[in-house]
Design a protein around this motif. Structure first.
Motif, PDB file in Angstrom:
ATOM      1  N   ILE A 164     141.663  60.329 -26.037  1.00 49.03           N
ATOM      2  CA  ILE A 164     141.151  59.545 -27.154  1.00 49.03           C
ATOM      3  C   ILE A 164     141.265  58.063 -26.817  1.00 49.03           C
ATOM      4  CG2 ILE A 164     141.598  58.921 -29.563  1.00 49.03           C
ATOM      5  CD1 ILE A 164     142.503  61.825 -29.980  1.00 49.03           C
ATOM      6  N   VAL A 165     140.212  57.307 -27.090  1.00 53.44           N
ATOM      7  CA  VAL A 165     140.229  55.868 -26.763  1.00 53.44           C
ATOM      8  C   VAL A 165     141.385  55.194 -27.490  1.00 53.44           C
ATOM      9  CG1 VAL A 165     137.724  55.814 -26.359  1.00 53.44           C
ATOM     10  CG2 VAL A 165     138.618  55.189 -28.606  1.00 53.44           C
ATOM     11  N   GLY A 166     141.979  54.236 -26.812  1.00 52.58           N
ATOM     12  CA  GLY A 166     143.094  53.511 -27.402  1.00 52.58           C
ATOM     13  C   GLY A 166     144.410  54.262 -27.368  1.00 52.58           C
ATOM     14  N   ASP A 167     144.426  55.473 -26.789  1.00 50.58           N
ATOM     15  CA  ASP A 167     145.636  56.291 -26.787  1.00 50.58           C
ATOM     16  C   ASP A 167     146.367  56.157 -25.450  1.00 50.58           C
ATOM     17  OD1 ASP A 167     147.613  57.996 -27.539  1.00 50.58           O
ATOM     18  OD2 ASP A 167     146.356  59.783 -27.696  1.00 50.58           O
ATOM     19  N   LYS A 168     146.981  55.015 -25.251  1.00 50.84           N
ATOM     20  CA  LYS A 168     147.687  54.727 -23.996  1.00 50.84           C
ATOM     21  C   LYS A 168     148.799  55.743 -23.747  1.00 50.84           C
ATOM     22  CE  LYS A 168     150.098  50.923 -21.638  1.00 50.84           C
ATOM     23  NZ  LYS A 168     150.580  49.522 -21.792  1.00 50.84           N
ATOM     24  N   LYS A 169     149.425  56.223 -24.837  1.00 51.22           N
ATOM     25  CA  LYS A 169     150.534  57.183 -24.728  1.00 51.22           C
ATOM     26  C   LYS A 169     150.101  58.473 -24.040  1.00 51.22           C
ATOM     27  CE  LYS A 169     154.042  59.475 -27.614  1.00 51.22           C
ATOM     28  NZ  LYS A 169     154.558  59.634 -29.005  1.00 51.22           N
ATOM     29  N   TYR A 170     148.811  58.847 -24.262  1.00 52.06           N
ATOM     30  CA  TYR A 170     148.321  60.112 -23.712  1.00 52.06           C
ATOM     31  C   TYR A 170     147.138  59.921 -22.759  1.00 52.06           C
ATOM     32  CZ  TYR A 170     151.518  62.391 -26.933  1.00 52.06           C
ATOM     33  OH  TYR A 170     152.660  62.806 -27.599  1.00 52.06           O
ATOM     34  N   TYR A 202     136.468  72.065 -30.926  1.00 53.31           N
ATOM     35  CA  TYR A 202     135.794  70.766 -30.887  1.00 53.31           C
ATOM     36  C   TYR A 202     134.302  70.936 -30.606  1.00 53.31           C
ATOM     37  CZ  TYR A 202     136.370  71.664 -25.898  1.00 53.31           C
ATOM     38  OH  TYR A 202     136.334  72.235 -24.658  1.00 53.31           O
ATOM     39  N   SER A 203     133.510  69.972 -31.087  1.00 50.72           N
ATOM     40  CA  SER A 203     132.076  69.931 -30.792  1.00 50.72           C
ATOM     41  C   SER A 203     131.645  68.472 -30.754  1.00 50.72           C
ATOM     42  CB  SER A 203     131.258  70.695 -31.849  1.00 50.72           C
ATOM     43  OG  SER A 203     131.467  70.161 -33.137  1.00 50.72           O
ATOM     44  N   THR A 204     130.685  68.158 -29.889  1.00 49.33           N
ATOM     45  CA  THR A 204     130.234  66.779 -29.716  1.00 49.33           C
ATOM     46  C   THR A 204     129.165  66.420 -30.738  1.00 49.33           C
ATOM     47  OG1 THR A 204     130.686  66.886 -27.341  1.00 49.33           O
ATOM     48  CG2 THR A 204     129.195  65.149 -28.097  1.00 49.33           C
ATOM     49  N   LEU A 205     129.387  65.320 -31.468  1.00 43.42           N
ATOM     50  CA  LEU A 205     128.411  64.827 -32.446  1.00 43.42           C
ATOM     51  C   LEU A 205     127.496  63.771 -31.836  1.00 43.42           C
ATOM     52  CD1 LEU A 205     130.733  64.386 -35.575  1.00 43.42           C
ATOM     53  CD2 LEU A 205     129.258  66.331 -35.040  1.00 43.42           C
ATOM     54  N   ASN A 248     129.567  56.442 -21.630  1.00 46.40           N
ATOM     55  CA  ASN A 248     130.964  56.023 -21.625  1.00 46.40           C
ATOM     56  C   ASN A 248     131.867  56.751 -22.620  1.00 46.40           C
ATOM     57  OD1 ASN A 248     130.523  53.933 -19.649  1.00 46.40           O
ATOM     58  ND2 ASN A 248     129.500  52.766 -21.266  1.00 46.40           N
ATOM     59  N   TYR A 249     131.291  57.131 -23.766  1.00 47.73           N
ATOM     60  CA  TYR A 249     132.123  57.672 -24.844  1.00 47.73           C
ATOM     61  C   TYR A 249     131.439  58.846 -25.541  1.00 47.73           C
ATOM     62  CZ  TYR A 249     134.072  52.994 -24.190  1.00 47.73           C
ATOM     63  OH  TYR A 249     134.598  51.864 -23.642  1.00 47.73           O
ATOM     64  N   SER A 250     132.254  59.638 -26.242  1.00 46.47           N
ATOM     65  CA  SER A 250     131.729  60.726 -27.074  1.00 46.47           C
ATOM     66  C   SER A 250     132.469  60.743 -28.399  1.00 46.47           C
ATOM     67  CB  SER A 250     131.907  62.088 -26.383  1.00 46.47           C
ATOM     68  OG  SER A 250     131.161  62.158 -25.188  1.00 46.47           O
ATOM     69  N   LEU A 304     137.200  59.960 -31.068  1.00 44.52           N
ATOM     70  CA  LEU A 304     136.396  59.146 -30.156  1.00 44.52           C
ATOM     71  C   LEU A 304     137.072  59.199 -28.797  1.00 44.52           C
ATOM     72  CD1 LEU A 304     133.930  57.214 -30.081  1.00 44.52           C
ATOM     73  CD2 LEU A 304     135.521  55.350 -30.569  1.00 44.52           C
ATOM     74  N   ILE A 305     136.397  59.777 -27.804  1.00 45.35           N
ATOM     75  CA  ILE A 305     137.033  60.015 -26.503  1.00 45.35           C
ATOM     76  C   ILE A 305     136.314  59.280 -25.375  1.00 45.35           C
ATOM     77  CG2 ILE A 305     137.882  62.287 -27.213  1.00 45.35           C
ATOM     78  CD1 ILE A 305     135.582  63.475 -25.420  1.00 45.35           C
ATOM     79  N   ASP A 306     137.025  59.128 -24.276  1.00 45.52           N
ATOM     80  CA  ASP A 306     136.421  58.585 -23.055  1.00 45.52           C
ATOM     81  C   ASP A 306     135.519  59.636 -22.420  1.00 45.52           C
ATOM     82  OD1 ASP A 306     137.772  56.094 -23.087  1.00 45.52           O
ATOM     83  OD2 ASP A 306     139.575  57.029 -22.269  1.00 45.52           O
ATOM     84  N   GLY A 307     134.304  59.221 -22.023  1.00 44.87           N
ATOM     85  CA  GLY A 307     133.415  60.096 -21.259  1.00 44.87           C
ATOM     86  C   GLY A 307     132.746  61.188 -22.071  1.00 44.87           C
ATOM     87  N   GLN A 308     132.240  62.192 -21.377  1.00 42.93           N
ATOM     88  CA  GLN A 308     131.520  63.313 -21.983  1.00 42.93           C
ATOM     89  C   GLN A 308     132.171  64.626 -21.598  1.00 42.93           C
ATOM     90  OE1 GLN A 308     127.484  63.117 -20.636  1.00 42.93           O
ATOM     91  NE2 GLN A 308     126.973  61.314 -21.840  1.00 42.93           N
ATOM     92  N   LEU A 309     132.280  65.511 -22.573  1.00 44.67           N
ATOM     93  CA  LEU A 309     132.825  66.840 -22.313  1.00 44.67           C
ATOM     94  C   LEU A 309     131.743  67.760 -21.766  1.00 44.67           C
ATOM     95  CD1 LEU A 309     134.991  67.354 -25.516  1.00 44.67           C
ATOM     96  CD2 LEU A 309     135.847  67.260 -23.176  1.00 44.67           C
TER      97      LEU A 309
END
Length: 306
Positions: free
Chosen positions: A258-264, A223-226, A231-233, A183-188
């Motif tokens: 990735i959402v919630g991944d403050k480290k990255y 990777y592929s978008t489902l 806001n999210y993908s 689950l990522i921020d934005g759209q690829l």
């Protein structure tokens, strides 16, 4: 008393009044649910899912709970009249498959695979170790691969060092599919593709990406978008290599962490956890040679964003 008629001549049922299994011979490769619907026209999908959940469906003598388990021609599917034994409840993990060589579990986010110098809380390893020792104090469990603490999903463990070594040495040949949900921020843009770089780890355990092959280990992510919105993908991700933090670092490279991944690099956390889940694990059993496939449900917290 006359024999009871069975579907398409594939199944056979004993004439004895005692509870026994009904057996069906598989004549062509297909998914278990499709096969059962064809053989059991008097039952609907929910009836069949209940039988699977209660471990009343056996393939070659082993209980199967996955509706999309891939059957092979020549397999024997048995229907038990009595529910199978329930797996003991273990906090944070569910056993989805077990045989004399392997255990496959679905772990919750927040649970470490194994204890570290800094973190010695309950782990998947310690829970499973207690589980197998309850059956026999001499039993042991061996880690085949790991998931980050905040990643949920499917993991494989071996019941002997020989099996662990065999799996790790033949990993690329044994694994048919290992898919993640991210689950990522934005759209690829484009919505699918492949990312390649070389990864190396710093002294403070942060993994960095470079295009210099002299500085790190090759990492390839498909990777592929489902699903997506403004806001999210939600991505399906397959790894060609299995480096530490590979998906997390590559999503940062693509500027959609990735959402919630403050480290990255993520600045959002709409689900209260890291948006990464080990979704599908399919492999050829190193002893029996059978193809096994396990797929978990998509976490509800991922879907609620769409």
């Amino acid at each position: 008393m006359k024999d009871r008629k069975v579907t398409k001549g594939q199944g056979k049922e004993p004439r004895s009044g005692k509870p026994q299994n009904i057996e069906f011979k598989v004549k062509q490769d297909q998914e278990l649910m499709k096969f059962l619907i064809e053989q059991l026209p008097h039952k609907n999908r929910n009836n069949i899912k209940t039988m699977l959940k209660k471990k009343q469906v056996l393939v070659n003598g082993a209980a199967v709970s996955q509706f999309n388990h891939l059957l092979k021609s020549g397999n024997v599917v048995s229907l038990s009249r009595k529910p199978g034994p329930s797996a003991p409840k273990m906090n944070g993990i569910v056993v989805v498959h077990e045989d004399k060589d392997l255990i496959i579990v679905n772990k919750n986010a927040g649970l470490l695979t194994i204890a570290t110098d800094k973190e010695k809380r309950q782990t998947v390893y310690s829970i499973l170790s207690d589980y197998v020792k309850a059956q026999d104090s001499k039993n042991k469990i061996y880690i085949v691969h790991r998931l980050d603490r905040e990643t949920s999903g499917l993991m494989m463990f071996a019941k002997s060092k020989e099996m662990k070594d065999l799996l790790q040495e033949s990993w690329k040949q044994t694994i048919a599919e290992r898919s993640y949900l991210a689950l990522i921020d934005g759209q690829l843009n484009p919505p699918e593709g492949t990312h390649k770089s070389y990864l190396f780890e710093s002294k403070v355990f942060i993994v960095y990406s470079t295009q210099d092959p002299e500085r790190g280990q090759e990492a390839i992510t498909h990777y592929s978008t489902l699903k997506s919105n403004d806001n999210y993908s939600l991505l399906k991700v397959n790894l060609e290599t299995g480096r530490k933090n590979q998906i997390r670092v590559h999503m940062k490279d693509l500027e959609h962490p990735i959402v919630g991944d403050k480290k990255y690099g993520s600045t959002t956390n709409p689900i209260g956890r890291l948006g990464l889940h080990a979704w599908v694990l399919a492999f050829r059993h190193p002893v029996s040679g059978k193809m096994l496939r396990f797929e978990t449900s998509i976490p509800g917290s991922f879907l609620k964003l769409f």
